[in-house]
Design a protein around this motif. Structure first.
Motif, PDB file in Angstrom:
ATOM      1  N   ILE A 280      10.971  -1.302  -8.473  1.00  0.00           N
ATOM      2  CA  ILE A 280      10.802  -0.334  -7.376  1.00  0.00           C
ATOM      3  C   ILE A 280       9.447   0.361  -7.522  1.00  0.00           C
ATOM      4  N   ASP A 281       9.099   0.758  -8.757  1.00  0.00           N
ATOM      5  CA  ASP A 281       7.791   1.410  -8.971  1.00  0.00           C
ATOM      6  C   ASP A 281       6.648   0.482  -8.574  1.00  0.00           C
ATOM      7  N   ILE A 282       6.777  -0.784  -8.990  1.00  0.00           N
ATOM      8  CA  ILE A 282       5.705  -1.749  -8.699  1.00  0.00           C
ATOM      9  C   ILE A 282       5.554  -1.938  -7.193  1.00  0.00           C
ATOM     10  N   ILE A 283       6.682  -2.050  -6.502  1.00  0.00           N
ATOM     11  CA  ILE A 283       6.615  -2.256  -5.046  1.00  0.00           C
ATOM     12  C   ILE A 283       6.018  -1.014  -4.371  1.00  0.00           C
ATOM     13  N   TYR A 284       6.383   0.151  -4.907  1.00  0.00           N
ATOM     14  CA  TYR A 284       5.844   1.412  -4.363  1.00  0.00           C
ATOM     15  C   TYR A 284       4.319   1.438  -4.523  1.00  0.00           C
ATOM     16  N   ASN A 285       3.851   1.073  -5.730  1.00  0.00           N
ATOM     17  CA  ASN A 285       2.408   1.056  -5.973  1.00  0.00           C
ATOM     18  C   ASN A 285       1.701   0.056  -5.063  1.00  0.00           C
ATOM     19  N   ARG A 286       2.345  -1.107  -4.891  1.00  0.00           N
ATOM     20  CA  ARG A 286       1.757  -2.137  -4.033  1.00  0.00           C
ATOM     21  C   ARG A 286       1.628  -1.628  -2.604  1.00  0.00           C
ATOM     22  N   LEU A 287       2.669  -0.954  -2.125  1.00  0.00           N
ATOM     23  CA  LEU A 287       2.640  -0.464  -0.748  1.00  0.00           C
ATOM     24  C   LEU A 287       1.570   0.617  -0.562  1.00  0.00           C
ATOM     25  N   ASN A 288       1.330   1.403  -1.610  1.00  0.00           N
ATOM     26  CA  ASN A 288       0.277   2.412  -1.509  1.00  0.00           C
ATOM     27  C   ASN A 288      -1.083   1.757  -1.339  1.00  0.00           C
ATOM     28  N   LEU A 289      -1.310   0.657  -2.073  1.00  0.00           N
ATOM     29  CA  LEU A 289      -2.573  -0.080  -1.920  1.00  0.00           C
ATOM     30  C   LEU A 289      -2.681  -0.653  -0.515  1.00  0.00           C
ATOM     31  N   ILE A 290      -1.540  -1.170  -0.022  1.00  0.00           N
ATOM     32  CA  ILE A 290      -1.509  -1.736   1.334  1.00  0.00           C
ATOM     33  C   ILE A 290      -1.901  -0.674   2.355  1.00  0.00           C
ATOM     34  N   LYS A 291      -1.364   0.534   2.172  1.00  0.00           N
ATOM     35  CA  LYS A 291      -1.685   1.613   3.126  1.00  0.00           C
ATOM     36  C   LYS A 291      -3.182   1.901   3.110  1.00  0.00           C
ATOM     37  N   GLU A 292      -3.765   1.886   1.913  1.00  0.00           N
ATOM     38  CA  GLU A 292      -5.208   2.120   1.753  1.00  0.00           C
ATOM     39  C   GLU A 292      -5.995   1.069   2.539  1.00  0.00           C
ATOM     40  N   ILE A 293      -5.615  -0.200   2.331  1.00  0.00           N
ATOM     41  CA  ILE A 293      -6.278  -1.295   3.069  1.00  0.00           C
ATOM     42  C   ILE A 293      -6.107  -1.097   4.564  1.00  0.00           C
ATOM     43  N   GLY A 294      -4.890  -0.703   4.958  1.00  0.00           N
ATOM     44  CA  GLY A 294      -4.586  -0.490   6.375  1.00  0.00           C
ATOM     45  C   GLY A 294      -5.531   0.523   6.991  1.00  0.00           C
ATOM     46  N   ARG A 295      -5.789   1.605   6.243  1.00  0.00           N
ATOM     47  CA  ARG A 295      -6.679   2.653   6.774  1.00  0.00           C
ATOM     48  C   ARG A 295      -8.090   2.101   6.987  1.00  0.00           C
ATOM     49  N   ILE A 296      -8.561   1.296   5.999  1.00  0.00           N
ATOM     50  CA  ILE A 296      -9.920   0.719   6.121  1.00  0.00           C
ATOM     51  C   ILE A 296      -9.986  -0.240   7.297  1.00  0.00           C
ATOM     52  N   LYS A 297      -8.956  -1.117   7.394  1.00  0.00           N
ATOM     53  CA  LYS A 297      -8.935  -2.088   8.507  1.00  0.00           C
ATOM     54  C   LYS A 297      -8.978  -1.351   9.837  1.00  0.00           C
ATOM     55  N   ASN A 298      -8.186  -0.298   9.924  1.00  0.00           N
ATOM     56  CA  ASN A 298      -8.073   0.449  11.167  1.00  0.00           C
ATOM     57  C   ASN A 298      -9.428   1.066  11.539  1.00  0.00           C
ATOM     58  N   LYS A 299     -10.081   1.657  10.534  1.00  0.00           N
ATOM     59  CA  LYS A 299     -11.366   2.307  10.774  1.00  0.00           C
ATOM     60  C   LYS A 299     -12.417   1.299  11.235  1.00  0.00           C
ATOM     61  N   SER A 300     -12.367   0.112  10.603  1.00  0.00           N
ATOM     62  CA  SER A 300     -13.386  -0.891  10.919  1.00  0.00           C
ATOM     63  C   SER A 300     -12.933  -1.828  12.027  1.00  0.00           C
ATOM     64  N   ASN A 301     -11.757  -1.512  12.646  1.00  0.00           N
ATOM     65  CA  ASN A 301     -11.251  -2.332  13.744  1.00  0.00           C
ATOM     66  C   ASN A 301     -10.985  -3.783  13.342  1.00  0.00           C
ATOM     67  N   ILE A 302     -10.465  -3.981  12.159  1.00  0.00           N
ATOM     68  CA  ILE A 302     -10.093  -5.336  11.694  1.00  0.00           C
ATOM     69  C   ILE A 302      -8.586  -5.496  11.907  1.00  0.00           C
ATOM     70  N   SER A 303      -8.151  -6.703  12.370  1.00  0.00           N
ATOM     71  CA  SER A 303      -6.723  -6.856  12.671  1.00  0.00           C
ATOM     72  C   SER A 303      -5.887  -6.804  11.389  1.00  0.00           C
ATOM     73  N   VAL A 304      -4.652  -6.329  11.543  1.00  0.00           N
ATOM     74  CA  VAL A 304      -3.759  -6.154  10.383  1.00  0.00           C
ATOM     75  C   VAL A 304      -3.473  -7.488   9.711  1.00  0.00           C
ATOM     76  N   LEU A 305      -3.116  -8.489  10.533  1.00  0.00           N
ATOM     77  CA  LEU A 305      -2.726  -9.773   9.945  1.00  0.00           C
ATOM     78  C   LEU A 305      -3.950 -10.629   9.686  1.00  0.00           C
ATOM     79  N   GLN A 306      -4.181 -10.949   8.423  1.00  0.00           N
ATOM     80  CA  GLN A 306      -5.281 -11.839   8.036  1.00  0.00           C
ATOM     81  C   GLN A 306      -4.653 -13.107   7.482  1.00  0.00           C
ATOM     82  N   LEU A 307      -4.549 -14.126   8.369  1.00  0.00           N
ATOM     83  CA  LEU A 307      -3.780 -15.323   8.020  1.00  0.00           C
ATOM     84  C   LEU A 307      -4.232 -16.016   6.737  1.00  0.00           C
ATOM     85  N   ASN A 308      -5.568 -16.113   6.562  1.00  0.00           N
ATOM     86  CA  ASN A 308      -6.052 -16.816   5.370  1.00  0.00           C
ATOM     87  C   ASN A 308      -5.622 -16.132   4.090  1.00  0.00           C
ATOM     88  N   ARG A 309      -5.716 -14.808   4.125  1.00  0.00           N
ATOM     89  CA  ARG A 309      -5.304 -14.021   2.956  1.00  0.00           C
ATOM     90  C   ARG A 309      -3.802 -14.250   2.685  1.00  0.00           C
TER      91      ARG A 309
END
Ligand code: PEP
Ligand code: MN
Length: 354
Positions: A280-309
């Motif tokens: 649970i802790d690991i998943i929580y930490n992972r989701l926090n990183l995801i939120k961070e990425i989400g904020r950057i994507k949003n600011k730079s207008n990059i789509s959420v889903l990056q298929l290659n990744r």
């Protein structure tokens, strides 16, 4: 909720043919089962719910006196399937001991309620098969309707669920569903019906063993003195002798554990508890990183889903999983679940910031 089968040996065996065909067929099969298989109840279908018309739909009410004879001659409880109020009336008139509700009936609350109304005041025991579809609440609803009719002696029968995926089973077991049912109703006896799960004879031993490992109360299993001549479900029925052999080869779990074993299991369980908390802790930490990425994507207008990744994640993690001996289906399911949540969290984060 009360037990239908009290103080009986484990596993409780309910067996008999898919369908009652002739008086002789019932007699020979019942004799074989009673002499060889520690039988607790004899089953036979009288009215058969067939998917397509013009196949054998059961002998109907004329077979009821045959079952009365079996009951009298062998002193064994008899059980049949009922699908409507008329069936219930016929069964009661012919001293049937236990009724069961089939998978095609459990799906329909109108039919279950009709049966429940016909049962009022009778207190006859009822076994309720899971609905054809993978829907736990329909199963729970049927159990509640029958219980509210005053028939408190209830058991559930797990007979697998229809699925469209390629599967070796006629009805896929999805064991997590009866396990959840048991969690909701700890006092409920749950039987396994390996015959309708498998649809063939070959898989019966492994499915029956699985049910024993999960501590099911017993097995409802189809038996015919000459399976290849059976008028319904010929591929999945076995002779009483074959059933005897299969039952003798199953490994039965002890119902009580010795102290030493208990201590060992408790130690292992507490290690598992720790690991789950870490997960649970690991998943929580992972989701926090995801939120961070989400904020950057949003600011730079990059789509959420990056298929290659996403493809890369799937690939590298399943390789790592198989190095550790984890099934790739399992790793893929797990990643898909995590990925779905990651996408949701990013999209939610975006909409929140607008
Ligand atoms: C049966 O027990 O023969 C039967 C018709 O079962 P189900 O309702 O599980 O298909
Ligand atoms: Mn059948």
């Amino acid at each position: 909720m009360e037990s239908i089968f009290n103080n009986e040996h484990h596993p409780v065996i309910i067996s008999g043919p898919c369908s009652a065909e002739t008086e002789e067929q019932l007699f020979i099969t019942a004799k074989g089962l009673i002499e060889n298989c520690n039988l607790s109840a004899f089953r036979a279908g009288i009215w058969k719910p067939r998917t397509r018309p013009n196949s054998f739909e059961g002998k109907g009410a004329i077979a009821l006196p045959w079952l009365q004879q079996i009951k009298k001659k062998f002193n064994i409880p008899v059980t049949i399937e009922v699908a409507n109020a008329q069936h219930v009336e016929h069964a009661l008139k012919h001293d049937i001991d236990i009724l069961w509700i089939g998978a095609r009936t459990t799906v329909n609350p109108f039919s279950v309620q009709e049966i429940a109304d016909a049962l009022k005041g009778t207190k006859i025991p009822v076994m309720i098969k899971n609905p054809i579809f993978r829907d736990l609440s329909l199963w729970v609803g049927a159990i509640e309707r029958i219980y509210q009719s005053g028939s408190y002696k209830i058991a559930a029968i797990h007979r697998g669920f229809a699925a469209h995926n390629d599967s070796p089973f006629r009805n896929v077991p999805f064991w997590e569903i009866p396990i959840e049912l048991q969690r909701l109703f700890p006092d409920l006896d749950i039987f396994c019906d390996p015959s309708h799960i498998c649809g063939n004879r070959e898989l019966l031993p492994s499915v029956s063993q699985f049910a024993m490992d999960l501590n099911f109360k017993g097995l409802m299993i189809e038996s015919h003195f000459n399976p290849s001549s059976a008028l319904s479900d010929a591929d999945q029925q076995i002779t009483p002798d074959e059933l005897k052999l299969m039952l003798s080869q199953l490994k039965y779990k002890k119902s009580s554990l010795k102290n030493g074993e208990l201590v060992q299991i408790e130690q292992l369980r507490s290690a598992i508890d720790d690991i789950d908390m870490q997960l649970i802790d690991i998943i929580y930490n992972r989701l926090n990183l995801i939120k961070e990425i989400g904020r950057i994507k949003n600011k730079s207008n990059i789509s959420v889903l990056q298929l290659n990744r996403w493809k890369k994640i799937l690939e590298t993690r399943t390789v790592k999983g198989s190095e550790k001996g984890l099934s790739s289906d399992f790793v893929k399911d797990l990643l898909e679940l995590i990925h779905k949540e990651s996408v949701r969290v990013q999209i939610e984060g975006n909409t929140a910031s607008h």
